[in-house]
Design a protein around this motif. Sequence first.
Motif, PDB file in Angstrom:
ATOM      1  N   ASN A  34      11.273 -47.028 -35.606  1.00  0.00           N
ATOM      2  CA  ASN A  34      12.318 -48.048 -35.519  1.00  0.00           C
ATOM      3  C   ASN A  34      13.699 -47.436 -35.674  1.00  0.00           C
ATOM      4  O   ASN A  34      14.651 -47.879 -35.034  1.00  0.00           O
ATOM      5  CB  ASN A  34      12.101 -49.110 -36.601  1.00  0.00           C
ATOM      6  CG  ASN A  34      11.163 -50.207 -36.158  1.00  0.00           C
ATOM      7  OD1 ASN A  34      11.586 -51.265 -35.739  1.00  0.00           O
ATOM      8  ND2 ASN A  34       9.866 -49.941 -36.233  1.00  0.00           N
ATOM      9  N   VAL A  35      13.813 -46.424 -36.536  1.00  0.00           N
ATOM     10  CA  VAL A  35      15.099 -45.791 -36.803  1.00  0.00           C
ATOM     11  C   VAL A  35      15.373 -44.658 -35.822  1.00  0.00           C
ATOM     12  O   VAL A  35      16.519 -44.395 -35.462  1.00  0.00           O
ATOM     13  CB  VAL A  35      15.138 -45.266 -38.255  1.00  0.00           C
ATOM     14  CG1 VAL A  35      16.460 -44.584 -38.561  1.00  0.00           C
ATOM     15  CG2 VAL A  35      14.899 -46.407 -39.236  1.00  0.00           C
ATOM     16  N   PRO A  37      14.023 -43.883 -32.262  1.00  0.00           N
ATOM     17  CA  PRO A  37      13.194 -44.344 -31.147  1.00  0.00           C
ATOM     18  C   PRO A  37      12.430 -43.280 -30.360  1.00  0.00           C
ATOM     19  O   PRO A  37      11.389 -43.623 -29.771  1.00  0.00           O
ATOM     20  CB  PRO A  37      14.213 -45.073 -30.240  1.00  0.00           C
ATOM     21  CG  PRO A  37      15.266 -45.525 -31.183  1.00  0.00           C
ATOM     22  CD  PRO A  37      15.383 -44.446 -32.223  1.00  0.00           C
ATOM     23  N   GLY A  73      11.634 -50.357 -41.244  1.00  0.00           N
ATOM     24  CA  GLY A  73      12.566 -49.714 -40.324  1.00  0.00           C
ATOM     25  C   GLY A  73      13.644 -50.670 -39.852  1.00  0.00           C
ATOM     26  O   GLY A  73      14.824 -50.310 -39.747  1.00  0.00           O
ATOM     27  N   LEU A  77      18.115 -50.731 -40.244  1.00  0.00           N
ATOM     28  CA  LEU A  77      19.111 -50.965 -39.204  1.00  0.00           C
ATOM     29  C   LEU A  77      19.871 -52.276 -39.427  1.00  0.00           C
ATOM     30  O   LEU A  77      21.058 -52.382 -39.094  1.00  0.00           O
ATOM     31  CB  LEU A  77      18.440 -50.953 -37.832  1.00  0.00           C
ATOM     32  CG  LEU A  77      17.849 -49.591 -37.450  1.00  0.00           C
ATOM     33  CD1 LEU A  77      17.088 -49.676 -36.142  1.00  0.00           C
ATOM     34  CD2 LEU A  77      18.944 -48.536 -37.354  1.00  0.00           C
ATOM     35  N   SER A 132      14.679 -51.447 -31.686  1.00  0.00           N
ATOM     36  CA  SER A 132      15.460 -50.780 -32.727  1.00  0.00           C
ATOM     37  C   SER A 132      16.883 -51.321 -32.760  1.00  0.00           C
ATOM     38  O   SER A 132      17.401 -51.692 -33.828  1.00  0.00           O
ATOM     39  CB  SER A 132      15.501 -49.270 -32.474  1.00  0.00           C
ATOM     40  OG  SER A 132      14.212 -48.700 -32.591  1.00  0.00           O
TER      41      SER A 132
END
Length: 208
Positions: A34-35, A37, A73, A77, A132
């Motif tokens: 997620n952080v 990609p 994650g 963000l 993300s």
Amino acid sequence: MAGASEADGLTGWVVDVIGDIGEVGVGALIALENVFPPIPSEAILPFAGFSAAEGDLNAVAAWFAATVGALLGAYVLYGVGALIGTDRLRVLSTKRWFILFGENDLDRGERFFERYGQLIVFFGRFVPLVRSIVSVPAGAERMPLVRFTLLTAAGSAIWNAVFIAIGYQLGNRWTEVEGWLEPIGYAVVAIIAAVVLWLAIRKLRATR
């Protein structure tokens, strides 16, 4: 493990991590994806499904770990977006040297997210890279955390279940999934790049 020896590069690393620490590795990798990609969830989840079919993982535990990892994650963000905030973005948008977007673009973006934000957060979980990015405007716009959590968890749970199940069914052919989705990833990157370029050109013309 048969089928795992075919993987190399980042996918090979994914295989090693899951092989070493099991379901916890699935969750940790999804959180990182997620952080960051470039780590491919399209490899993590099908391999988790394949490993479950081989008896090396518990499919439900892997799914749960992946969903928790996706949430963690996304929270990172969301926090980045909340830290930046729309006020700082508005100040940046008025600077001549900041070419990504202008104040009018920001206003339009805020109105769009206010109207469709819930749909964007939920369905964004199904699109490579977008899953993300979407957490950042949610944080910047201060979407209520409970709502953000429910939407992100629901979208992630569906995505994770589908791709773990695909890997389970494909068996040794789990590596094919990444190839299926790779063109979509390239298309998404191209679309995002085109939009950023268009916004930059508009901003440059407006400041002349």
